[in-house]
Design a protein around this motif. Structure first.
Motif, PDB file in Angstrom:
ATOM      1  N   ASP A 111       0.826  -1.208   0.000  1.00 18.78           N
ATOM      2  CA  ASP A 111       0.000   0.000   0.000  1.00 18.78           C
ATOM      3  C   ASP A 111       0.862   1.260   0.000  1.00 18.78           C
ATOM      4  O   ASP A 111       0.820   2.087   0.911  1.00 18.78           O
ATOM      5  N   ASN A 113       2.400   4.654  -2.372  1.00 11.87           N
ATOM      6  CA  ASN A 113       2.279   5.520  -3.545  1.00 11.87           C
ATOM      7  C   ASN A 113       3.616   5.647  -4.258  1.00 11.87           C
ATOM      8  O   ASN A 113       4.675   5.569  -3.625  1.00 11.87           O
ATOM      9  N   ARG A 134      -0.447   6.828   3.331  1.00  6.11           N
ATOM     10  CA  ARG A 134       0.395   5.912   2.577  1.00  6.11           C
ATOM     11  C   ARG A 134       1.849   6.393   2.532  1.00  6.11           C
ATOM     12  O   ARG A 134       2.104   7.580   2.348  1.00  6.11           O
ATOM     13  N   VAL A 136       5.364   7.011   0.599  1.00  5.98           N
ATOM     14  CA  VAL A 136       5.607   7.464  -0.769  1.00  5.98           C
ATOM     15  C   VAL A 136       6.997   7.007  -1.195  1.00  5.98           C
ATOM     16  O   VAL A 136       7.998   7.295  -0.521  1.00  5.98           O
ATOM     17  N   ARG A 250       0.620   9.326 -14.098  1.00  5.81           N
ATOM     18  CA  ARG A 250      -0.666   8.924 -13.525  1.00  5.81           C
ATOM     19  C   ARG A 250      -1.089   7.508 -13.932  1.00  5.81           C
ATOM     20  O   ARG A 250      -1.942   6.918 -13.269  1.00  5.81           O
ATOM     21  N   ASP A 519      -5.106   2.619 -12.896  1.00  4.48           N
ATOM     22  CA  ASP A 519      -4.560   2.694 -11.531  1.00  4.48           C
ATOM     23  C   ASP A 519      -5.721   2.811 -10.550  1.00  4.48           C
ATOM     24  O   ASP A 519      -5.984   3.861  -9.984  1.00  4.48           O
ATOM     25  N   GLN A 521      -6.245   1.942  -7.582  1.00  3.74           N
ATOM     26  CA  GLN A 521      -5.983   2.281  -6.186  1.00  3.74           C
ATOM     27  C   GLN A 521      -5.407   3.697  -6.017  1.00  3.74           C
ATOM     28  O   GLN A 521      -5.148   4.116  -4.896  1.00  3.74           O
ATOM     29  N   ARG A 523      -2.424   5.014  -6.828  1.00  2.00           N
ATOM     30  CA  ARG A 523      -1.075   5.038  -6.267  1.00  2.00           C
ATOM     31  C   ARG A 523      -0.093   5.865  -7.092  1.00  2.00           C
ATOM     32  O   ARG A 523       0.934   6.284  -6.588  1.00  2.00           O
ATOM     33  N   ASN A 525       1.519   8.774  -8.680  1.00  2.00           N
ATOM     34  CA  ASN A 525       1.673  10.232  -8.643  1.00  2.00           C
ATOM     35  C   ASN A 525       0.358  10.962  -8.361  1.00  2.00           C
ATOM     36  O   ASN A 525      -0.060  11.854  -9.129  1.00  2.00           O
ATOM     37  N   PRO A 526      -0.296  10.636  -7.273  1.00  2.00           N
ATOM     38  CA  PRO A 526      -1.619  11.226  -6.992  1.00  2.00           C
ATOM     39  C   PRO A 526      -1.573  12.741  -6.845  1.00  2.00           C
ATOM     40  O   PRO A 526      -0.595  13.312  -6.369  1.00  2.00           O
TER      41      PRO A 526
END
Length: 531
Positions: A111, A113, A134, A136, A250, A519, A521, A523, A525-526
């Motif tokens: 979990d 990013n 999360r 990173v 993304r 993507d 979830q 994860r 580059n939110p």
């Protein structure tokens, strides 16, 4: 060795001439540099990593600091002041596509990013880690820098996506080829970064923007490995390469890129000229574009930028001679607009193009002054960003913004930019020195690229608020003019609020659905490109 809190190589500097500093004091006001936040304090304050161990991941504090920012103004304020800095939890250095596949599987399992990292040159917030529960992980592609194969007969080459500009060109030159993609960040930025931000090189009139050069490759996505074939052309539905171009991390991580290459040119030269007014300059460069001359670049500076460039050149005697010469030719130095243009290709076509370009410039009352200015520009074109370090250390903040509009809106956009920024500064009784050039010319329109210098606030937060006010005012001009929110810098975080005005409701939903499919979830580059 790259600077940890500024632009480029730490051994490279660009001086601020005495005359230039005096003019800045007159244009903006006197100022004093603030004290930089020391590196040792930064390293002592790096929080503990939340990542589990992995063979490809380091949690070294210095590595995390260097990979927790780009070159946006909020990044700079955080780095120089020590306030508001976020940190990635670790940095991974994959060396193969399979390593990236392994790291994305690791992120899904734990979990985590992911922020892909090329050269770290983003000026619009592509690399800023967002706070959240999360961990990173920054995925740096700097070790994926090889030329994997070259096909001279098809004019194609396959590179790993982390290769940076100078290394890419050196590997191609050994085979007699070039990509010809020269953004101002060329020395530090990567091929993968160019692709996923839809970069434009300074000589794109001849070689093409990155969307013309990107032929395919592989992207590692949360859905699996996605291969894009390098068809010369295709009518088989929408071109899915366009979803990779400008995707800003993304949908996944671009691991390899096939590019269209060109034999090294027989001839290349750059020239300088002056036009008597902005209107004459715009008409001249538009006519040059419509004539489709064999040019590789045209750049038109407005009168304020022309004066600024001459002042910051450091060549006071030469600048004085130029002004005197213009006066003798009936061109006022106060209204003169500088043009730089280049020709690339065969000698026959280049000489024909040069003759036509000179004819157009003279037709509009201009004067061609030869190659000296062009050669100086070519020599220093990748050094200009280093002025940002110099100006900051002198107590000044500089930033840029850019768009592209049709010819009927070019002058209105330039005037709108400059007025909006100055008025935003005036709200605090401050002055901003604002100047503009057209950096990429097309038959249907042009990019409009504006730089502005202002004094920092008394606190880091005040500096940021001052910048946000100017940035928002100018961005509103873009939406009002129907321009693109980014001609060459991408969207990141800084431009994301203005993207819906360009893409529309249906277009934004299409992007959201596409990213959600690739993507699910969230994860990758939110927070960049779209919220």
């Amino acid at each position: 060795m790259l600077r940890w809190n500024g632009w480029g190589d730490e051994n490279t500097t660009m001086d601020l001439p005495r005359a230039g500093k005096a003019l800045l004091q007159d244009w903006v006001g006197e100022t004093a540099p603030s004290k930089d936040y020391p590196l040792e304090k930064f390293l002592a304050g790096v929080p503990s990593s939340r990542l589990p161990e992995h063979r490809l991941v380091t949690v070294d504090s210095m590595e995390r600091l260097v990979h927790s920012h780009g070159q946006s103004l909020p990044d700079w304020v955080a780095l120089r002041s020590g306030e508001g800095m976020g940190f990635v939890d670790g940095v991974a250095y994959p060396q193969t596509t399979q390593d990236i596949v392994e790291l994305l599987a690791f992120a899904a399992e734990k979990d985590i990013n992911i922020i892909p990292f090329g050269g770290g040159t983003s000026v619009v917030g592509h690399l800023t880690p967002r706070p959240g529960e999360r961990p990173v992980l920054c995925l740096s592609l700097e070790r994926m820098n090889r030329l994997l194969w070259i096909d001279p007969g098809s004019s194609l080459a396959l590179f790993e996506a982390g290769v940076r500009g100078p290394d890419l060109e050196a590997q191609l030159a050994a085979h007699g080829f070039t990509l010809g993609h020269y953004p101002q960040s060329f020395e530090c930025s990567s091929l993968g970064g160019w692709v996923v931000t839809r970069s434009s090189g300074q000589q794109s009139m001849y070689y093409g923007r990155i969307e013309a050069l990107f032929a395919g490759g592989e992207m590692v996505t949360p859905k699996g490995l996605w291969e894009l074939l390098p068809h010369p052309a295709s009518a088989a539905g929408p071109d899915l390469r366009q979803m990779v171009l400008g995707s800003e991390g993304r949908m996944g991580v671009l691991s390899t890129a096939k590019v269209r290459i060109t034999p090294l040119p027989e001839f290349e030269a750059f020239y300088g000229a002056f036009l008597p007014s902005w209107e004459a300059g715009v008409n001249a460069v538009r006519n040059m574009a419509v004539a489709r001359l064999p040019l590789c670049m045209i750049r038109l500076s407005n009168p304020v930028e022309t004066v600024t460039q001459l002042a910051l050149s450091g060549h006071e005697t030469q600048s004085a001679l130029v002004k005197k010469y213009l006066g003798l030719r009936g061109i006022s130095p106060k209204t003169a607009c500088m043009i730089l243009f280049g020709l690339t290709g065969s000698k026959i076509f280049a000489n024909a193009g040069l003759s036509q370009a000179k004819s157009i410039i003279r037709k509009h009352g201009g004067v061609v002054v030869g190659q000296t200015m062009g050669n100086t520009w070519k020599k220093k074109r990748f050094l200009i960003p280093y002025l940002r370090n110099t100006l900051w250390e002198a107590g000044y903040v500089v930033d840029t913004l850019e768009t592209a509009v049709t010819w009927d809106k070019v002058t209105l956009t330039m005037e709108g930019f400059e007025k909006a920024i100055k008025e935003a500064a005036a709200q605090e009784n401050e002055k901003a020195h604002v100047f503009t050039h057209l950096s990429h010319i097309y038959p249907s329109g042009s990019s409009v690229y504006t730089s502005y210098v202002f004094r920092p606030g008394k606190t880091p937060q005040q500096t940021l608020e001052r910048w946000k006010r100017m940035k928002a005012a100018a961005s509103t001009v873009i939406t009002r003019m129907g321009g693109t929110i980014s001609h060459q810098h991408g969207v990141g975080e800084d431009h994301a609020p203005y993207l819906p005005a360009e893409k529309g409701k249906i277009g934004m939903e299409l992007l959201r659905q596409t990213f959600a499919h690739m993507d699910s979830q969230g994860r990758m580059n939110p927070g960049k490109l779209i919220e």
